[in-house]
Motif scaffolding. Structure first.
Motif, mmCIF file in Angstrom:
data_model
loop_
_atom_site.group_PDB
_atom_site.id
_atom_site.type_symbol
_atom_site.label_atom_id
_atom_site.label_comp_id
_atom_site.label_asym_id
_atom_site.label_seq_id
_atom_site.Cartn_x
_atom_site.Cartn_y
_atom_site.Cartn_z
ATOM 1 N N GLU A 320 0.831 -1.210 0.000
ATOM 2 C CA GLU A 320 0.000 0.000 0.000
ATOM 3 C C GLU A 320 0.867 1.261 0.000
ATOM 4 O O GLU A 320 0.585 2.225 -0.716
ATOM 5 C CB GLU A 320 -0.931 -0.005 1.218
ATOM 6 N N GLU A 321 1.947 1.240 0.794
ATOM 7 C CA GLU A 321 2.846 2.397 0.849
ATOM 8 C C GLU A 321 3.571 2.580 -0.486
ATOM 9 O O GLU A 321 3.752 3.703 -0.962
ATOM 10 C CB GLU A 321 3.872 2.197 1.980
ATOM 11 N N VAL A 323 2.460 1.684 -3.482
ATOM 12 C CA VAL A 323 1.469 2.195 -4.437
ATOM 13 C C VAL A 323 1.221 3.677 -4.197
ATOM 14 O O VAL A 323 1.175 4.479 -5.144
ATOM 15 C CB VAL A 323 0.157 1.386 -4.307
ATOM 16 N N PHE A 324 1.079 4.070 -2.942
ATOM 17 C CA PHE A 324 0.815 5.467 -2.592
ATOM 18 C C PHE A 324 1.953 6.373 -3.066
ATOM 19 O O PHE A 324 1.719 7.416 -3.692
ATOM 20 C CB PHE A 324 0.625 5.582 -1.079
ATOM 21 N N ASN A 327 1.955 6.650 -6.871
ATOM 22 C CA ASN A 327 0.858 7.486 -7.354
ATOM 23 C C ASN A 327 1.108 8.976 -7.099
ATOM 24 O O ASN A 327 0.758 9.828 -7.922
ATOM 25 C CB ASN A 327 -0.460 7.058 -6.699
ATOM 26 N N ASP A 353 -4.505 1.033 -7.974
ATOM 27 C CA ASP A 353 -5.564 0.934 -6.964
ATOM 28 C C ASP A 353 -5.013 1.148 -5.548
ATOM 29 O O ASP A 353 -4.001 0.548 -5.166
ATOM 30 C CB ASP A 353 -6.238 -0.440 -7.033
ATOM 31 N N MET A 354 -5.713 1.991 -4.783
ATOM 32 C CA MET A 354 -5.361 2.249 -3.377
ATOM 33 C C MET A 354 -6.576 1.932 -2.507
ATOM 34 O O MET A 354 -7.686 2.362 -2.824
ATOM 35 C CB MET A 354 -4.961 3.717 -3.188
ATOM 36 N N THR A 355 -6.370 1.211 -1.422
ATOM 37 C CA THR A 355 -7.482 0.858 -0.535
ATOM 38 C C THR A 355 -7.722 1.936 0.517
ATOM 39 O O THR A 355 -8.825 2.074 1.038
ATOM 40 C CB THR A 355 -7.195 -0.483 0.173
ATOM 41 N N ASP A 356 -6.700 2.731 0.835
ATOM 42 C CA ASP A 356 -6.800 3.765 1.861
ATOM 43 C C ASP A 356 -7.423 5.031 1.269
ATOM 44 O O ASP A 356 -6.869 5.644 0.345
ATOM 45 C CB ASP A 356 -5.410 4.067 2.415
ATOM 46 N N HIS A 359 -5.192 8.128 1.325
ATOM 47 C CA HIS A 359 -4.182 8.091 0.261
ATOM 48 C C HIS A 359 -4.787 8.585 -1.054
ATOM 49 O O HIS A 359 -4.151 9.342 -1.793
ATOM 50 C CB HIS A 359 -3.630 6.676 0.085
ATOM 51 N N GLN A 360 -6.022 8.159 -1.332
ATOM 52 C CA GLN A 360 -6.696 8.604 -2.559
ATOM 53 C C GLN A 360 -6.859 10.121 -2.561
ATOM 54 O O GLN A 360 -6.610 10.788 -3.573
ATOM 55 C CB GLN A 360 -8.067 7.926 -2.683
ATOM 56 N N GLY A 387 -10.094 3.749 -9.268
ATOM 57 C CA GLY A 387 -8.827 4.472 -9.238
ATOM 58 C C GLY A 387 -8.605 5.364 -10.445
ATOM 59 O O GLY A 387 -7.495 5.821 -10.697
#
Length: 492
Positions: A320-321, A323-324, A327, A353-356, A359-360, A387
């Motif tokens: 996740e980190e 990807v963030f 992005n 794709d981000m789940t947080d 972050h989006q 996303g």
């Protein structure tokens, strides 16, 4: 922030580069054979009224008839105008009530011909100067929305009201006017007044198809639109253009005139800061990111898509980190690429794709912040559950790619070629078709070397079977100048 403008002049082409902190942000190209038309005012003639489209086609002397929509035609009395120059919504009359076939009309180009489309026109004329835009058919007094300080907005508007007195023309205060003195605005009002008087005189005498007013050439336009206190230097590699630019700066921006310099260096000016290399990179689909990720930029007729990929970036914490971070960097890079490549219309950015949810929001804020520096008007919408970020960016001229490139003759702009195997089987089908249609003793196939080599090596057994089936001999001849998809079957 360190900013610099580089102007490269050759007999048939002029290029302007805006460099911020050593990085190319914007490039403009103007060729003598294909100067842009945006801002030009013409006397035209309505060639065809299209009620179903609420529009008319107007002949103004360009290669194709230009397009004029009913909403772009001045109506008297004019609709109410807001403080920032936005017209209040008002029903647009049928086009047939506004213009008729054969009518002479004064129009201004607001969008260059792009692809197969003609230029876009308006009768809401506007003439820009350094600090102001004159709106001769309006009474609006507006201030650019990019000037955000309310006290400064009020000061500029009050100053303009004082200067205009009983003048009935409309004006928009440009972003460049922020912090400027009363005297600077007064000079622009006087200049625009004299210019409009000359334009009116030409409107009375001009014949249909004649250009009544033409915008400045690219170097002077760049000074007018890009020059600001943060610009440290303007370097021009042509002595003649430098002298013209220097005189223009002395007249309209004397406090910045000393920053315009002649560049006499032997090294090409666009080699400074790697500008030439950056232009070449801007013509490629893939944009590498410092993190190891990359963007894929794909421009089509309908829209531009930007795909974000992590590539070799693995991060140091978790997925996740990773990807963030990718992005966030991609949002900055995408905004720069849109401006650098001059991409407009509908744009879709496919972030990873981000789940947080936080972050989006941060990625979206980073994109909006990065786009805020772009002089072209852009609107960024919320991120979708997939996303995807939809946005629009105003386009008035062709993109950098469309200006500098043409569709590949081998693939006709598809971006891919049929494989040698696919072409081989097409040739076999064409041979069968030819034998049924024509009397032949033997057949000769002309094709690209790669295709012929494949046929003679990997498909030699298939050729033997085909010769036995049709009862004819087949010869193959490699042609170096044939593209991979090109072939001819000749009946002998």
């Amino acid at each position: 922030m360190s900013e610099e403008i580089l102007i490269n002049v050759t007999p048939r082409e002029t290029r302007v580069a805006l460099v911020e902190n050593g990085m190319l942000q914007e490039v403009q190209v103007e060729r003598a054979s294909r100067r842009g038309y945006v801002g030009n005012i013409y006397k035209g003639k309505v060639s065809r009224v299209m009620p179903g489209m609420q529009a008319a086609f107007v002949e103004v002397g360009l290669e194709r008839a230009a397009f004029l929509h009913a909403s772009d035609i001045v109506r008297l009395p004019a609709p109410l105008i807001g403080d920032n120059g936005d017209a209040a919504p008002a029903p647009t009359p049928p086009i047939g009530e506004l213009v008729r076939d054969g009518q002479e009309i004064v129009v201004q180009v607001v969008k260059d011909p792009i692809g197969t489309k003609g230029a876009r026109l308006t009768t809401h004329l506007s003439i820009p100067s350094r600090h102001l835009v004159l709106l001769p058919y309006s009474k609006v007094l507006g201030v650019s929305v990019r000037i955000e300080d309310e006290a400064e907005r009020a000061r500029l508007k009050e100053t303009l009201v004082e200067l205009l007195g009983e003048t009935r023309f409309g004006y928009i205060v440009r972003t460049n006017a922020e912090g400027e003195s009363r005297e600077a605005l007064a000079e622009d009002v006087d200049y625009l007044g004299r210019l409009w008087t000359a334009v009116q005189r030409d409107i009375e005498t001009a014949k249909v198809g004649r250009c009544i007013y033409e915008d400045l050439n690219l170097p002077l336009r760049a000074l007018r639109d890009l020059m600001r206190p943060s610009i440290e230097k303007v370097r021009v590699d042509s002595r003649e253009t430098y002298e013209r630019a220097s005189r223009f700066a002395q007249q309209f921006m004397p406090e910045l005139a000393e920053r315009v310099e002649h560049y006499p260096g032997e090294r090409p000016i666009f080699d400074l800061n790697g500008v030439e290399d950056e232009i070449q990179k801007a013509l490629r689909k893939e944009v590498p990111l410092k993190s190891g990720g990359y963007l894929i930029v794909d421009q089509t007729e309908a829209m531009t898509t930007i795909d974000v990929n992590t590539g070799a970036f693995l991060g140091s914490r978790n997925l996740e980190e990773t990807v963030f971070r990718t992005n966030l960097e991609a949002a900055q890079a995408a905004a720069r690429q849109l401006r650098l490549r001059n991409l407009g219309g509908i744009i879709i950015i496919d972030f990873i794709d981000m789940t947080d949810a936080e972050h989006q929001r941060q990625v979206l804020r980073q994109l909006q912040k990065s786009m805020a520096r772009d002089p072209a008007k852009a609107t960024v919408y919320d991120m979708s559950p997939l996303g995807l970020v939809e946005m629009t960016r105003k386009r008035t001229t062709e993109s950098l790619e469309r200006q500098l490139c043409e569709p590949c003759p081998a693939c006709s702009g598809r971006g891919s070629l049929k494989t040698a195997e696919t072409v081989t089987y097409e040739i076999f089908r064409e041979i069968t078709r030819a034998v049924r249609q024509f009397e032949a003793k033997q057949l000769l196939v002309l094709a690209a070397p790669k295709v012929v080599n494949r046929i003679l090596e990997e498909d030699s057994a298939a050729v033997a079977e085909l010769e036995e089936f049709i009862g004819k001999t087949i010869r193959f001849q490699a042609e170096e100048h044939y593209s991979q998809e090109q072939y001819d079957v000749v009946v002998l």
